[in-house]
Design an enzyme around this catalytic site. Structure first.
Site, mmCIF file in Angstrom:
data_model
loop_
_atom_site.group_PDB
_atom_site.id
_atom_site.type_symbol
_atom_site.label_atom_id
_atom_site.label_comp_id
_atom_site.label_asym_id
_atom_site.label_seq_id
_atom_site.Cartn_x
_atom_site.Cartn_y
_atom_site.Cartn_z
ATOM 1 N N SER A 140 0.935 -1.145 0.073
ATOM 2 C CA SER A 140 -0.136 -0.158 0.025
ATOM 3 C C SER A 140 0.914 1.232 0.085
ATOM 4 C CB SER A 140 -0.966 -0.078 1.208
ATOM 5 O OG SER A 140 -1.443 1.121 1.457
ATOM 6 N N TYR A 153 -1.756 -1.403 10.484
ATOM 7 C CA TYR A 153 -1.925 -1.752 8.883
ATOM 8 C C TYR A 153 -0.552 -1.005 8.343
ATOM 9 C CZ TYR A 153 -3.871 -1.195 4.180
ATOM 10 O OH TYR A 153 -4.210 -1.255 2.918
HETATM 11 P P1 NAD Z 1 -11.601 -6.342 -0.094
HETATM 12 O O1 NAD Z 1 -12.134 -6.019 1.496
HETATM 13 O O2 NAD Z 1 -12.498 -6.183 -1.091
HETATM 14 O O3 NAD Z 1 -11.052 -7.737 -0.318
HETATM 15 C C1 NAD Z 1 -10.137 -8.603 0.672
HETATM 16 C C2 NAD Z 1 -10.441 -9.973 0.580
HETATM 17 O O4 NAD Z 1 -9.610 -10.397 1.831
HETATM 18 C C3 NAD Z 1 -11.993 -10.583 1.204
HETATM 19 O O5 NAD Z 1 -12.372 -11.163 0.165
HETATM 20 C C4 NAD Z 1 -11.700 -11.083 2.383
HETATM 21 O O6 NAD Z 1 -12.708 -12.063 2.654
HETATM 22 C C5 NAD Z 1 -10.263 -11.603 2.283
HETATM 23 N N1 NAD Z 1 -9.650 -11.947 3.621
HETATM 24 C C6 NAD Z 1 -9.749 -11.075 4.712
HETATM 25 N N2 NAD Z 1 -9.298 -11.745 5.606
HETATM 26 C C7 NAD Z 1 -8.843 -13.173 5.279
HETATM 27 C C8 NAD Z 1 -8.297 -14.390 5.770
HETATM 28 N N3 NAD Z 1 -7.806 -14.286 7.145
HETATM 29 N N4 NAD Z 1 -8.087 -15.156 5.035
HETATM 30 C C9 NAD Z 1 -8.415 -15.515 3.958
HETATM 31 N N5 NAD Z 1 -9.093 -14.238 3.087
HETATM 32 C C10 NAD Z 1 -9.380 -12.971 3.980
HETATM 33 O O7 NAD Z 1 -10.311 -5.432 0.186
HETATM 34 P P2 NAD Z 1 -9.099 -4.831 -1.006
HETATM 35 O O8 NAD Z 1 -9.392 -3.518 -0.831
HETATM 36 O O9 NAD Z 1 -9.483 -5.572 -2.329
HETATM 37 O O10 NAD Z 1 -7.886 -5.357 -0.370
HETATM 38 C C11 NAD Z 1 -7.159 -6.097 -1.130
HETATM 39 C C12 NAD Z 1 -5.694 -6.060 -0.640
HETATM 40 O O11 NAD Z 1 -5.335 -4.729 -1.141
HETATM 41 C C13 NAD Z 1 -5.372 -5.890 0.989
HETATM 42 O O12 NAD Z 1 -4.193 -6.463 1.221
HETATM 43 C C14 NAD Z 1 -5.329 -4.436 1.182
HETATM 44 O O13 NAD Z 1 -4.564 -3.893 2.228
HETATM 45 C C15 NAD Z 1 -4.668 -4.012 -0.230
HETATM 46 N N6 NAD Z 1 -5.099 -2.318 -0.437
HETATM 47 C C16 NAD Z 1 -6.280 -1.920 -0.589
HETATM 48 C C17 NAD Z 1 -6.063 -0.779 -0.904
HETATM 49 C C18 NAD Z 1 -7.630 0.085 -0.978
HETATM 50 O O14 NAD Z 1 -7.640 1.128 -1.135
HETATM 51 N N7 NAD Z 1 -8.664 -0.668 -1.278
HETATM 52 C C19 NAD Z 1 -5.100 0.400 -0.999
HETATM 53 C C20 NAD Z 1 -3.995 -0.320 -0.744
HETATM 54 C C21 NAD Z 1 -3.796 -1.772 -0.421
#
Ligand code: NAD
Length: 258
Positions: A140, A153
């Site tokens: 991130s 985080y």
């Molecule tokens: P999201 O909530 O849409 O998807 C996250 C997924 O992870 C979900 O399907 C959830 O069920 C799964 N998950 C959570 N805990 C879990 C576990 N213990 N075992 C298996 N699966 C698990 O979120 P997203 O925004 O798509 O995030 C995906 C990644 O991207 C994360 O690592 C997040 O930190 C990172 N990220 C997101 C953003 C943003 O702005 N959305 C920015 C930077 C980084």
């Protein structure tokens, strides 16, 4: 078809960024494994109802037994593992002095234990295959920068860069590369949940959270999209040499500039 016949495992791929990555990899010819706490099988069927090139595996990435069994199931189904995207994640916001220890540990476990356990299981298989491999961590901008209210985080996302560098060094002689993608804010369920939470914690409107907190430092006031992040994930997955390893790429509309 930049990933023809490659096998890619993506954690947290039933939703958001991970889901877009598996769709992109599938469209480039890969066989995909969706590993998620919930919804993995449905998400796999939505991409390939025949199941020939998509498998859903229910897995809690913090559970050693479930991770090892899930990766073994992927290998049994598709015969190999070429790409791992360690992407599963959550967000929990609170000021440090009020952060519950259990919530701190839960977040670190999902992001860091999850990355370690899936990496270890995939490395064992990749080393055995002897055909190299690619590991991508979903970092991130918070792998580089801090924000208030996000202590675990920010800590975990910085940690993933360290892990990627070690995998790059240990994996090199096996042709295994490791890199980190560092997105800015992307409107997935993870971020939608934070908007009202941050508005409450900071005592400002939801619109102000978007404009003056989330997108304030970008060059154009725009959210990064799941497609933007998937394009970076395709770039790393299809870059087939140790020339590009141990790196982190920020995809954030200029929020953070290296
Ligand atoms: P999201 O909530 O849409 O998807 C996250 C997924 O992870 C979900 O399907 C959830 O069920 C799964 N998950 C959570 N805990 C879990 C576990 N213990 N075992 C298996 N699966 C698990 O979120 P997203 O925004 O798509 O995030 C995906 C990644 O991207 C994360 O690592 C997040 O930190 C990172 N990220 C997101 C953003 C943003 O702005 N959305 C920015 C930077 C980084």
């Amino acid at each position: 078809m930049r990933l023809q016949d490659k096998v890619a495992i993506v954690t947290g791929a039933a939703s958001g960024i991970g889901n877009e990555i598996v769709k992109t990899y599938y469209n480039e010819g890969a066989k995909i494994v969706i590993a998620d706490l919930k919804g993995a099988e449905d998400a796999a069927k939505a991409i390939d109802s025949t199941g020939r090139r998509a498998l859903g595996v229910t897995m809690d990435v913090t559970n050693e037994g479930q991770v090892d069994a899930g990766i073994a199931q992927a290998v049994k189904t598709f015969g190999q593992v070429d790409i791992l995207v360690s992407n599963a994640g959550i967000q929990t916001v609170a000021p440090l002095d009020q952060f519950e220890f259990a919530k701190w540990k839960q977040l670190l476990a999902i992001h860091l234990d999850g990355a370690f356990l899936t990496t270890r299981a995939c490395l064992r298989q990749m080393y055995k295959q002897g055909t190299g491999g690619c590991i991508i961590y979903m970092g991130s901008v918070h792998s580089k920068e801090a924000s208030p209210l996000k202590a675990p985080y920010v800590t975990a996302k910085h940690g993933l860069i360290g892990l990627a560098k070690v995998v790059a060094k240990e994996g090199a002689k096996h042709g295994v590369r490791a890199n980190v993608i560092c997105p800015g804010f992307v409107r997935t369920p993870l971020v939608e949940k934070q908007i009202p939470e941050q508005a409450k914690e900071l005592g400002i409107s939801e619109n102000d959270v978007i404009k003056n907190v989330m997108l304030k430092e970008t060059v154009d006031g725009e959210f990064t999209t799941v497609e933007d992040v998937a394009a970076a994930a395709l770039f790393f997955a299809s870059f087939d040499s140790n020339a590009l390893t141990g790196q982190s790429l920020v995809v954030s509309h200029g929020w953070f500039m290296q």
